[in-house]
Scaffold this motif. Structure first.
Motif, mmCIF file in Angstrom:
data_model
loop_
_atom_site.group_PDB
_atom_site.id
_atom_site.type_symbol
_atom_site.label_atom_id
_atom_site.label_comp_id
_atom_site.label_asym_id
_atom_site.label_seq_id
_atom_site.Cartn_x
_atom_site.Cartn_y
_atom_site.Cartn_z
ATOM 1 N N LEU A 134 20.026 -3.567 -13.507
ATOM 2 C CA LEU A 134 18.899 -4.529 -12.928
ATOM 3 C C LEU A 134 19.075 -4.837 -11.395
ATOM 4 N N GLU A 135 20.548 -5.003 -11.119
ATOM 5 C CA GLU A 135 20.558 -5.248 -9.621
ATOM 6 C C GLU A 135 20.104 -4.097 -8.912
ATOM 7 N N HIS A 136 20.527 -2.879 -9.074
ATOM 8 C CA HIS A 136 19.778 -1.510 -8.575
ATOM 9 C C HIS A 136 18.553 -1.589 -8.432
ATOM 10 N N ALA A 137 17.773 -1.924 -9.592
ATOM 11 C CA ALA A 137 16.166 -1.750 -9.739
ATOM 12 C C ALA A 137 15.541 -3.067 -8.774
ATOM 13 N N ALA A 138 16.519 -4.287 -8.643
ATOM 14 C CA ALA A 138 15.798 -5.216 -7.673
ATOM 15 C C ALA A 138 16.110 -5.044 -6.319
ATOM 16 N N ASP A 139 17.295 -4.327 -5.777
ATOM 17 C CA ASP A 139 17.302 -3.730 -4.700
ATOM 18 C C ASP A 139 16.369 -2.768 -4.225
ATOM 19 N N ALA A 140 15.977 -1.897 -5.007
ATOM 20 C CA ALA A 140 14.917 -0.814 -4.796
ATOM 21 C C ALA A 140 13.439 -1.463 -4.762
ATOM 22 N N GLY A 141 13.527 -2.684 -5.408
ATOM 23 C CA GLY A 141 12.051 -3.211 -5.711
ATOM 24 C C GLY A 141 11.165 -2.517 -6.918
ATOM 25 N N GLY A 142 11.765 -1.945 -7.707
ATOM 26 C CA GLY A 142 11.113 -1.413 -8.850
ATOM 27 C C GLY A 142 11.788 -0.486 -9.390
ATOM 28 N N MET A 143 11.302 0.002 -10.576
ATOM 29 C CA MET A 143 11.928 1.294 -11.589
ATOM 30 C C MET A 143 11.036 1.840 -12.453
ATOM 31 N N ASP A 144 11.510 2.657 -13.361
ATOM 32 C CA ASP A 144 10.669 3.150 -14.403
ATOM 33 C C ASP A 144 11.867 2.489 -15.426
ATOM 34 N N LEU A 145 11.117 1.339 -16.217
ATOM 35 C CA LEU A 145 12.015 0.584 -17.224
ATOM 36 C C LEU A 145 12.517 1.436 -18.293
ATOM 37 N N ILE A 146 12.029 2.697 -18.661
ATOM 38 C CA ILE A 146 12.558 3.463 -19.715
ATOM 39 C C ILE A 146 13.652 4.204 -19.363
ATOM 40 N N ARG A 147 13.147 4.869 -18.355
ATOM 41 C CA ARG A 147 14.348 5.824 -17.510
ATOM 42 C C ARG A 147 15.685 5.138 -17.027
ATOM 43 N N ASP A 148 15.112 4.057 -16.228
ATOM 44 C CA ASP A 148 16.349 3.387 -15.328
ATOM 45 C C ASP A 148 16.934 2.235 -16.112
ATOM 46 N N PHE A 149 16.448 1.705 -17.211
ATOM 47 C CA PHE A 149 16.999 0.671 -17.972
ATOM 48 C C PHE A 149 17.128 0.724 -19.426
#
Length: 414
Positions: A134-149
């Protein structure tokens, strides 16, 4: 004077798990079936949608869970694949597919390792993995919650519990995705069957080498603990049984936990009042996980084989007939839950059947709850906004319900 005739009969609800509507939302179909055809025969099997009927079949040991190995063998014959390799033994010796006495023996050994205390020890692992993702996602400003988390989190926890080497960790996700076909053998084409056979051999070979290393140099990991599991009579798991336990941890646990995290997060996004309850009171995380399991369970359907004649409702199910129990329908039964189609963290959802029931109740249920609880707790501390309201549900399985993707923006709470 015109005399009115009798009211027309209600339309016959039809179970159709192949429709696009069912993929998007199976619950209206379940609701119709519970009302007019709660126990009915279609597609060569009996379909059950009421909570009491589903629980009764799961509890009744005369309904066999050994149907999958039989279906794998039949599909192999249809596809002209006479050499099934280790697949056949995996089916016959896996907890998911065995009946007593084999099931009782295997479960008795594995239960010595899959304890509440052992699962609780994995919380720091889940916390660290969740924080990193989630730190990586927050730094990127977004994510695909399924693929990335949701997908990498349960795999990371299981890999750490087994202390898998890095090169094997990189293979586990793709291998698990391929082997999942064993849970639905009727979907396999010839190329799929060949691929599953190859992957099972590769996975088992890699784990066999690892078991030999842990026998020489044991540690505190799951494999080492399984090696020392012993009954009072001195019985232990064979090397291949131990390997199969590890494989099925991934096959039975990864896809479902991933889908639970995704389905539950979507429910929280769609019900901001419930998300606020969790954000304001972190102690509600256990209730949030239970309600997510009840409201939109990842494993929607599972099969059993009747081994004797049984009367369910007003229908006689004969020995040798297949029974499809609709876990998702049971969990939305108004006879069991008030306002069943509402997502409500304040209800007591602990009696849900998302993990099955009886002797085949999910071995990894406690681990799934822990990982999902950690995920929900960490997500509650972020601001998530979905980037679409047109959600795409996976179509590679008929028994598992989960999102293909869930793109969100991610912002840290101030």
């Amino acid at each position: 004077m015109t005399v009115a005739g009798p009211d027309p009969a209600p339309p016959r609800a039809r179970f159709n798990p192949f429709s696009a509507e069912f993929r998007r939302d199976p619950y209206p179909m379940y609701r119709d079936l519970r009302a007019v055809r709660p126990v009915h025969r279609t597609l060569g099997m009996w379909v059950l949608t009421r909570y009491t009927d589903v629980k009764a079949v799961l509890h009744d040991r005369s309904f066999s869970a050994g149907l999958i190995p039989q279906l794998v063998s039949e599909q192999a014959d249809r596809l002209g694949q006479p050499e099934v390799g280790r697949i056949a033994r995996l089916g016959r010796k896996s907890l998911v597919f065995t009946d007593n006495p084999d099931h009782a023996r295997l479960r008795g050994l594995v239960n010595r390792v899959f304890t509440a205390a052992a699962v609780a020890e994995l919380r720091p692992v889940a916390e660290a993995a969740s924080t990193r993702l989630l730190e990586h996602a927050a730094d990127a400003g977004g994510m695909d919650l399924i693929r990335d988390f949701a997908a990498p989190l349960p795999i990371a926890v299981l890999c750490e519990w087994m202390a898998l080497p890095d090169e094997l960790r990189a293979q586990v996700g793709p291998w698990t995705h391929d082997i999942r076909f064993l849970l639905e053998p009727g979907l396999m084409k010839a190329a799929d069957f060949a691929r599953v056979r190859e992957v099972v051999e590769d996975f088992a070979t890699a784990l066999t080498e690892l078991v030999a290393q842990r026998r020489e140099h044991p540690g505190g990991d799951l494999i080492s603990r399984l090696l020392t599991a012993r009954t009072s009579g001195g019985d232990t798991l064979t090397e291949e049984e131990l390997v199969f336990v590890c494989i099925m941890c991934f096959v039975a646990g990864n896809e479902t936990t991933k889908s639970l995290i995704g389905n539950g997060t979507l429910a929280l996004l769609r019900h901001p009042d419930q998300a606020a309850l969790l954000r304001d009171d972190p102690t509600m995380v256990k209730a949030a996980v239970a309600e997510a399991l009840r409201y939109d369970c990842p494993l929607q359907l599972t099969k059993r084989l009747a081994t004797r004649d049984v009367l369910l409702g007003d229908q006689l199910i004969h020995a040798g007939e297949q029974v499809l129990v609709c876990l998702g329908a049971a969990n939305r039964d108004p006879a069991m839950y008030e306002r069943p189609d509402e997502f409500d963290l304040t209800r007591d959802a602990s009696a849900h059947l998302a993990f099955g029931h009886g002797m085949h109740g999910c071995l990894g249920g406690q681990l799934a709850e822990l990982v999902t609880g950690v995920a929900f707790g960490h997500l509650a501390g972020l601001r998530l906004e979905p980037l679409t309201d047109d959600f795409d549900w996976q179509d590679h399985s008929f028994i598992v319900r989960g999102l293909k993707r869930l793109p969100v923006t991610v912002r840290r709470e101030p």
